[in-house]
Design a protein around this motif. Sequence first.
Motif, PDB file in Angstrom:
ATOM      1  N   ALA A   1      -7.760 -44.953  16.528  1.00 43.40           N
ATOM      2  CA  ALA A   1      -6.923 -44.285  17.530  1.00 43.40           C
ATOM      3  C   ALA A   1      -7.660 -44.060  18.843  1.00 43.40           C
ATOM      4  CB  ALA A   1      -6.428 -42.947  16.980  1.00 43.40           C
ATOM      5  N   GLY A   2      -8.921 -44.476  18.921  1.00 38.26           N
ATOM      6  CA  GLY A   2      -9.683 -44.352  20.157  1.00 38.26           C
ATOM      7  C   GLY A   2     -10.370 -43.010  20.332  1.00 38.26           C
ATOM      8  N   LEU A   3     -10.440 -42.210  19.278  1.00 39.40           N
ATOM      9  CA  LEU A   3     -11.076 -40.894  19.366  1.00 39.40           C
ATOM     10  C   LEU A   3     -12.583 -41.005  19.200  1.00 39.40           C
ATOM     11  CD1 LEU A   3      -8.424 -39.017  17.202  1.00 39.40           C
ATOM     12  CD2 LEU A   3      -8.689 -38.875  19.692  1.00 39.40           C
ATOM     13  N   ALA A   4     -13.288 -40.015  19.690  1.00 45.80           N
ATOM     14  CA  ALA A   4     -14.752 -40.011  19.594  1.00 45.80           C
ATOM     15  C   ALA A   4     -15.182 -39.796  18.152  1.00 45.80           C
ATOM     16  CB  ALA A   4     -15.329 -38.915  20.487  1.00 45.80           C
ATOM     17  N   PRO A   5     -16.293 -40.395  17.729  1.00 45.86           N
ATOM     18  CA  PRO A   5     -16.767 -40.198  16.354  1.00 45.86           C
ATOM     19  C   PRO A   5     -17.004 -38.729  16.040  1.00 45.86           C
ATOM     20  CG  PRO A   5     -17.942 -42.023  17.399  1.00 45.86           C
ATOM     21  CD  PRO A   5     -17.132 -41.353  18.481  1.00 45.86           C
ATOM     22  N   ASP A   6     -16.693 -38.364  14.813  1.00 51.42           N
ATOM     23  CA  ASP A   6     -16.937 -37.013  14.328  1.00 51.42           C
ATOM     24  C   ASP A   6     -18.337 -36.994  13.714  1.00 51.42           C
ATOM     25  OD1 ASP A   6     -17.040 -34.577  13.093  1.00 51.42           O
ATOM     26  OD2 ASP A   6     -15.342 -34.922  11.744  1.00 51.42           O
ATOM     27  N   PRO A   7     -19.279 -36.213  14.256  1.00 52.68           N
ATOM     28  CA  PRO A   7     -20.638 -36.184  13.691  1.00 52.68           C
ATOM     29  C   PRO A   7     -20.662 -35.798  12.219  1.00 52.68           C
ATOM     30  CG  PRO A   7     -20.587 -35.111  15.839  1.00 52.68           C
ATOM     31  CD  PRO A   7     -19.157 -35.370  15.459  1.00 52.68           C
ATOM     32  N   ALA A   8     -19.681 -35.021  11.762  1.00 53.72           N
ATOM     33  CA  ALA A   8     -19.645 -34.623  10.357  1.00 53.72           C
ATOM     34  C   ALA A   8     -19.381 -35.810   9.436  1.00 53.72           C
ATOM     35  CB  ALA A   8     -18.581 -33.554  10.142  1.00 53.72           C
ATOM     36  N   ALA A   9     -18.889 -36.918   9.992  1.00 54.29           N
ATOM     37  CA  ALA A   9     -18.632 -38.114   9.190  1.00 54.29           C
ATOM     38  C   ALA A   9     -19.780 -39.110   9.242  1.00 54.29           C
ATOM     39  CB  ALA A   9     -17.338 -38.785   9.659  1.00 54.29           C
ATOM     40  N   ASP A  10     -20.866 -38.766   9.925  1.00 53.90           N
ATOM     41  CA  ASP A  10     -22.002 -39.687  10.016  1.00 53.90           C
ATOM     42  C   ASP A  10     -22.534 -40.075   8.646  1.00 53.90           C
ATOM     43  OD1 ASP A  10     -21.838 -39.655  12.762  1.00 53.90           O
ATOM     44  OD2 ASP A  10     -23.597 -38.373  13.070  1.00 53.90           O
ATOM     45  N   VAL A  11     -22.434 -39.166   7.677  1.00 55.71           N
ATOM     46  CA  VAL A  11     -22.957 -39.430   6.339  1.00 55.71           C
ATOM     47  C   VAL A  11     -22.305 -40.661   5.718  1.00 55.71           C
ATOM     48  CG1 VAL A  11     -21.282 -37.871   5.239  1.00 55.71           C
ATOM     49  CG2 VAL A  11     -23.437 -38.381   4.090  1.00 55.71           C
TER      50      VAL A  11
END
Length: 290
Positions: free
Chosen positions: A137-147
């Motif tokens: 959808a073009g949203l910025a990455p969520d740092p909580a999903a880096d794992v």
Amino acid sequence: MRLGLAANQLHHAHADAALFRWLRACEAGIRELELGLHAVGRTYDAILRSGHLEGYAPLRRYPYGREGGLMKLVAEVVGLDGGRTLDGAIYLIDPVDPSSIFPEAVALKRQCVIHGKPFVSTVASARDWIEAERIHAGLAPDPAADVFHALESQTVALIAHDAMKPDMLAFADAAFDVLSRYARRIATGTTGQQLNELAWGRGWPRDTPWVERYRSGPMGGDAQIADLVLERRCQRAIFFEDPQVARQHEADIQLLERAVTTRTDEAVCITSPRVAARWVEAVRRRTAKR
């Protein structure tokens, strides 16, 4: 986009149950995506009591399971007149809950696989799927999903039934750059050999297997990989199933599926080529944004 939503009783029985861990991690993303969630009765009631998704109009209530709620989700995954169509399903499974193997539960997964729609059965898979859709959808990455994107320290299992082996080879060829980032790739017998031959044909060093081969599925390979999942040594299973045929080693396949749902917060499972391809593209886009 609209998904069916259900969770076995264990997963909404207390404040830190799996359903609520997912909602705490992903409620913002659900709202950003304006994701329609069509929740079976007890799951809907539990969300309402928890205070999550308060005032969220795209959350809809379906009947209780005993009143046909899960059956309705199956029919809407297939597609009904009047626009009653779901784009997939999130079903957080407790592998020891008898209802997880009721016909409607099995049919929900089967129809998602047949129609190339996401079937999400763990907290990790649900978090990973939301992040992939956010990236699309073009949203910025969520740092909580880096794992879920730390591929260089993780293991991926690549498994395919006989009729799906060409699909797995085509997927691996198209996704070679992403899959090669993993610290370790594993596969069952014949699939593993074919994947190694593909990699060597692409220039991978011939003295180094691209995937580590375990036994064939009927000879226990699924059980070997299930043990790695349980030991938290395999974080993602890409498992292309053929839902159209009876499987002689059904118990072994169920063992692997059960292992994945046992490690609900750590193990991600993808069950169709279409969903796998969409995940790969999200990984590429997310990496480019970093």
